[in-house]
Design a protein around this motif. Structure first.
Motif, PDB file in Angstrom:
ATOM      1  N   GLY A 119       0.823  -1.216   0.000  1.00 58.89           N
ATOM      2  CA  GLY A 119       0.000   0.000   0.000  1.00 58.89           C
ATOM      3  C   GLY A 119       0.850   1.256   0.000  1.00 58.89           C
ATOM      4  O   GLY A 119       2.081   1.201   0.119  1.00 58.89           O
ATOM      5  N   TYR A 120       0.166   2.380  -0.146  1.00 53.64           N
ATOM      6  CA  TYR A 120       0.838   3.692  -0.124  1.00 53.64           C
ATOM      7  C   TYR A 120       0.668   4.310   1.256  1.00 53.64           C
ATOM      8  O   TYR A 120      -0.440   4.677   1.647  1.00 53.64           O
ATOM      9  CB  TYR A 120       0.201   4.627  -1.163  1.00 53.64           C
ATOM     10  CG  TYR A 120       0.393   4.191  -2.583  1.00 53.64           C
ATOM     11  CD1 TYR A 120       1.582   4.466  -3.260  1.00 53.64           C
ATOM     12  CD2 TYR A 120      -0.614   3.518  -3.267  1.00 53.64           C
ATOM     13  CE1 TYR A 120       1.756   4.074  -4.569  1.00 53.64           C
ATOM     14  CE2 TYR A 120      -0.437   3.123  -4.581  1.00 53.64           C
ATOM     15  CZ  TYR A 120       0.748   3.408  -5.220  1.00 53.64           C
ATOM     16  OH  TYR A 120       0.919   3.031  -6.524  1.00 53.64           O
ATOM     17  N   ARG A 121       1.789   4.432   1.965  1.00 56.28           N
ATOM     18  CA  ARG A 121       1.696   4.995   3.307  1.00 56.28           C
ATOM     19  C   ARG A 121       1.637   6.523   3.230  1.00 56.28           C
ATOM     20  O   ARG A 121       2.367   7.136   2.463  1.00 56.28           O
ATOM     21  CB  ARG A 121       2.893   4.556   4.145  1.00 56.28           C
ATOM     22  CG  ARG A 121       2.556   4.472   5.604  1.00 56.28           C
ATOM     23  CD  ARG A 121       3.690   3.913   6.416  1.00 56.28           C
ATOM     24  NE  ARG A 121       3.535   2.523   6.845  1.00 56.28           N
ATOM     25  CZ  ARG A 121       2.591   2.061   7.654  1.00 56.28           C
ATOM     26  NH1 ARG A 121       1.659   2.869   8.126  1.00 56.28           N
ATOM     27  NH2 ARG A 121       2.558   0.792   7.988  1.00 56.28           N
ATOM     28  N   ASN A 122       0.734   7.105   4.002  1.00 60.96           N
ATOM     29  CA  ASN A 122       0.532   8.556   3.996  1.00 60.96           C
ATOM     30  C   ASN A 122       1.157   9.215   5.216  1.00 60.96           C
ATOM     31  O   ASN A 122       1.397   8.554   6.234  1.00 60.96           O
ATOM     32  CB  ASN A 122      -0.971   8.865   3.976  1.00 60.96           C
ATOM     33  CG  ASN A 122      -1.624   8.410   2.698  1.00 60.96           C
ATOM     34  OD1 ASN A 122      -1.108   8.668   1.618  1.00 60.96           O
ATOM     35  ND2 ASN A 122      -2.752   7.711   2.817  1.00 60.96           N
ATOM     36  N   SER A 126      -2.265   6.915   7.609  1.00 62.99           N
ATOM     37  CA  SER A 126      -3.191   6.043   6.882  1.00 62.99           C
ATOM     38  C   SER A 126      -2.476   5.416   5.683  1.00 62.99           C
ATOM     39  O   SER A 126      -1.371   5.823   5.328  1.00 62.99           O
ATOM     40  CB  SER A 126      -4.417   6.831   6.417  1.00 62.99           C
ATOM     41  OG  SER A 126      -4.050   7.783   5.436  1.00 62.99           O
ATOM     42  N   VAL A 127      -3.109   4.413   5.072  1.00 61.62           N
ATOM     43  CA  VAL A 127      -2.503   3.708   3.940  1.00 61.62           C
ATOM     44  C   VAL A 127      -3.513   3.659   2.791  1.00 61.62           C
ATOM     45  O   VAL A 127      -4.672   3.294   2.990  1.00 61.62           O
ATOM     46  CB  VAL A 127      -2.089   2.277   4.345  1.00 61.62           C
ATOM     47  CG1 VAL A 127      -1.641   1.473   3.127  1.00 61.62           C
ATOM     48  CG2 VAL A 127      -0.969   2.326   5.379  1.00 61.62           C
ATOM     49  N   SER A 129      -4.840   2.325  -1.064  1.00 64.32           N
ATOM     50  CA  SER A 129      -4.759   1.163  -1.947  1.00 64.32           C
ATOM     51  C   SER A 129      -4.579   1.609  -3.401  1.00 64.32           C
ATOM     52  O   SER A 129      -4.284   0.791  -4.263  1.00 64.32           O
ATOM     53  CB  SER A 129      -6.040   0.329  -1.826  1.00 64.32           C
ATOM     54  OG  SER A 129      -7.167   1.088  -2.236  1.00 64.32           O
ATOM     55  N   ARG A 281       4.573   1.910  -3.533  1.00 64.13           N
ATOM     56  CA  ARG A 281       3.920   0.957  -2.632  1.00 64.13           C
ATOM     57  C   ARG A 281       4.956   0.346  -1.700  1.00 64.13           C
ATOM     58  O   ARG A 281       6.100   0.142  -2.096  1.00 64.13           O
ATOM     59  CB  ARG A 281       3.245  -0.153  -3.437  1.00 64.13           C
ATOM     60  CG  ARG A 281       2.007   0.271  -4.185  1.00 64.13           C
ATOM     61  CD  ARG A 281       1.304  -0.930  -4.797  1.00 64.13           C
ATOM     62  NE  ARG A 281       0.158  -0.542  -5.608  1.00 64.13           N
ATOM     63  CZ  ARG A 281      -1.086  -0.379  -5.133  1.00 64.13           C
ATOM     64  NH1 ARG A 281      -1.325  -0.585  -3.839  1.00 64.13           N
ATOM     65  NH2 ARG A 281      -2.080  -0.028  -5.924  1.00 64.13           N
ATOM     66  N   VAL A 284       2.828  -3.448   3.946  1.00 65.40           N
ATOM     67  CA  VAL A 284       2.229  -3.020   5.215  1.00 65.40           C
ATOM     68  C   VAL A 284       1.363  -4.164   5.750  1.00 65.40           C
ATOM     69  O   VAL A 284       0.891  -4.999   4.985  1.00 65.40           O
ATOM     70  CB  VAL A 284       1.365  -1.741   5.033  1.00 65.40           C
ATOM     71  CG1 VAL A 284       2.204  -0.558   4.576  1.00 65.40           C
ATOM     72  CG2 VAL A 284       0.221  -1.988   4.059  1.00 65.40           C
ATOM     73  N   GLU A 288      -3.792  -2.447   8.208  1.00 65.51           N
ATOM     74  CA  GLU A 288      -3.986  -1.121   7.606  1.00 65.51           C
ATOM     75  C   GLU A 288      -5.187  -1.073   6.658  1.00 65.51           C
ATOM     76  O   GLU A 288      -5.504  -0.016   6.109  1.00 65.51           O
ATOM     77  CB  GLU A 288      -2.717  -0.674   6.857  1.00 65.51           C
ATOM     78  CG  GLU A 288      -1.482  -0.552   7.733  1.00 65.51           C
ATOM     79  CD  GLU A 288      -1.574   0.572   8.759  1.00 65.51           C
ATOM     80  OE1 GLU A 288      -2.575   1.312   8.751  1.00 65.51           O
ATOM     81  OE2 GLU A 288      -0.647   0.684   9.589  1.00 65.51           O
ATOM     82  N   ASN A 442     -10.304   2.274   2.442  1.00 64.83           N
ATOM     83  CA  ASN A 442      -9.434   2.080   1.277  1.00 64.83           C
ATOM     84  C   ASN A 442      -9.886   0.887   0.422  1.00 64.83           C
ATOM     85  O   ASN A 442      -9.302   0.631  -0.624  1.00 64.83           O
ATOM     86  CB  ASN A 442      -7.953   2.001   1.660  1.00 64.83           C
ATOM     87  CG  ASN A 442      -7.675   1.016   2.789  1.00 64.83           C
ATOM     88  OD1 ASN A 442      -8.447   0.080   3.019  1.00 64.83           O
ATOM     89  ND2 ASN A 442      -6.570   1.223   3.494  1.00 64.83           N
TER      90      ASN A 442
END
Ligand code: CA
Length: 533
Positions: A119-122, A126-127, A129, A281, A284, A288, A442
């Motif tokens: 996933g994309y961690r913010n 938060s993460v 998709s 990506r 994770v 999440e 997500n």
């Protein structure tokens, strides 16, 4: 898999030992005179998904499904009869007093460890998709301009930013012509605010505003609501950057001609695309995942196949430490006692009651009650009334304790909630989806029996069919076929585990849903209980 044909063994499903009705499973239904293995003889033709009386039901007698009274017989109903909505008086809604409060303590399930996704961690923790540039709008007036700009961004800019999945305009009907200071106006406003901050948008916030609208950008996104913003001098392209908010204002004196507006939006978008394109990506934990579940176009199989499989998957997700929200107030109202008893604390139960009471009053203002929920399609599919529909709907929530409650438009991450959460929303598919987006999902899971092509541009929507017949006809719209449960080809656990694995694949971008494949996107539909002026 081969679905059961009417020529094969007649099949029915009874949900609970104490039930005195069952539903017919066979494709095409069963004719009068059919003899079940139990010896029961059908007195009427019964359509697939519709109910048959398993014993003589006296006038006034309780008709039970899911071990719950779904109605009272209006006349004597002999065993083997078709039990349809006109033969049932609906029970009154359970009052909200003297409910069982946090009485059920489910056995703690062992944690599910070792499951991950990419996933994309913010910056806010938060993460996402997906990696999407979302252009927030303050008012419907700008929608045409934003559409035009989005088309040009996709054609001219997006090819240069291969790590960005999409560019979308967050368009809606709100912003002007509304009583913006009415107490309930907070619902559409915070919904829009929290959608802007959905994990799939990476915190790259840009706003297109008209200028004169009631919902001013600073009201939509007050200073401090956006976690990370950098300092930029953007005045030269017609934007205001007050409080770190990138706003393209169409009425700004800076703009001479339509193309000036489009250029401003495109230049702003390019700055954000550069930042989104740099994201990668990373692995994770499954904890999440923030999953919203709902159903739409329901039939009598929804509560037998797809929703129980989703419920099993919900329990897996909760065991993995993820967040799952279920919603649709009118579809859980009749099971309020089950939910208050499953609340993890008395406070959570009270919050649940508060949301139900608010919604009862909201419906009463319109001189209806929760029974206005059921559709002609539901009834055609065998659901006699809202009580029966609700019992089949609640099972999506699985069996975990309910750890928190969100009011419409609130965001789960801001409340620090994890586990199974009740996010109060109307049951309307698009309004529920819009509010779950605001709540920070997500992934979105959607079960359907009648069939709907529903999809969202903002998060992947995984669709689960309740019947094999639907999964076969809509083979390129339905992602998972839970009808195999009724066919005897899979168990609820099998389909629940399959859904869990599919979620990890979709969240990772390894697989796409059919709705993503075809780019089927429903509009955002804001819930606005406040007056329009
Ligand atoms: Ca729905």
């Amino acid at each position: 898999m081969t679905p059961v044909s009417p020529a094969q063994q007649p099949l029915s499903i009874k949900m609970h030992e104490a039930d005195n009705v069952a539903i017919v499973v066979n494709d095409g239904g069963l004719p009068a005179g059919t003899v079940f293995p139990s010896g029961l003889v059908l007195r009427d033709k019964v359509t697939q998904g519709h109910k048959v009386a398993l014993e003589d039901l006296p006038q006034g007698g309780t008709v039970r499904r899911y071990n719950v009274p779904i109605g009272y017989a209006v006349k004597d109903i002999p065993a083997g009869s078709w039990v349809h909505e006109r033969l049932l008086d609906m029970p009154d809604a359970r009052g909200l007093d003297n409910l069982p409060i946090a009485t059920v303590k489910p056995e703690p399930q062992p944690p599910l460890e070792g499951y991950t996704f990419e996933g994309y961690r913010n910056a806010d923790g938060s993460v996402g998709s997906r990696n999407i540039l979302a252009i927030t709008t303050t008012v419907q007036c700008v929608a045409g301009v934003v559409d035009f700009a989005v088309r040009r961004i996709k054609d001219e800019l997006l090819p240069r930013f291969p790590n960005v999945d999409d560019v979308i305009g967050l368009e809606h009907h709100y912003g002007c012509g509304v009583a913006i200071d009415a107490p309930d106006a907070i619902i559409p406003i915070r919904t829009l605010r929290n959608i802007t901050l959905n994990p799939n948008f990476g915190g790259e916030v840009m706003v297109v505003s008209l200028g004169c609208e009631k919902l001013q950008p600073e009201r939509l996104l007050p200073p401090g609501t956006i976690p990370i913003m950098d300092e930029r001098n953007v005045a030269d392209i017609g934007m205001t950057a007050d409080a770190g908010l990138d706003v393209v204002c169409l009425q700004s004196d800076h703009h001479v001609g339509f193309m000036s507006m489009i250029d401003s939006i495109m230049q702003t978008a390019e700055l954000h695309l550069e930042k989104l394109n740099a994201r990668r990506r990373e692995t994770v934990p499954a904890s999440e995942l923030v999953v919203g579940v709902q159903c739409g176009g329901s039939d009598a199989f929804s509560g037998v196949t797809a929703n129980p499989a989703v419920g099993f998957c919900t329990d897996l997700l909760v065991r993995a430490g993820a967040t799952v929200m279920f919603s649709e107030t009118t579809e859980v109202r009749d099971g309020i006692d089950q939910l208050t008893s499953r609340a993890s604390t008395p406070e959570v139960a009270q919050a649940m009651i508060r949301e139900m009471a608010w919604y009862d009053a909201y419906l009463e203002k319109g001189r209806v009650d929760r029974s206005a929920n059921t559709t002609p399609g539901n009834k055609k599919g065998g659901l006699s009334n809202i009580v029966e529909k609700a019992m089949g709907s609640i099972v999506k929530s699985g069996s975990s304790p309910i750890s928190g409650v969100l009011s419409p438009g609130e965001k789960v991450q801001l409340k620090g909630l994890k586990g199974l959460v009740y996010a109060a929303t109307p049951a309307s598919d698009f309004i529920c989806g819009t509010l779950q987006l605001a709540a920070g999902i997500n992934l979105h899971v959607f079960t359907t029996g009648r069939g709907t092509p529903y999809g969202l541009a903002e998060v992947p929507v995984l669709k689960v069919a309740t019947r094999t017949d639907l999964a076969r006809r809509w083979h390129d719209l339905m992602d998972i076929n839970a009808g195999r449960i009724a066919d005897g080809d899979a168990t609820i656990e099998d389909v629940g585990r399959e859904l869990f694995q599919f979620m990890l694949d979709v969240a990772s971008g390894r697989k796409k849903t059919w709705a993503e494949h075809w780019k089927l996107h429903n509009s955002l539909v804001l819930f606005n209980p406040a007056p329009v002026t």
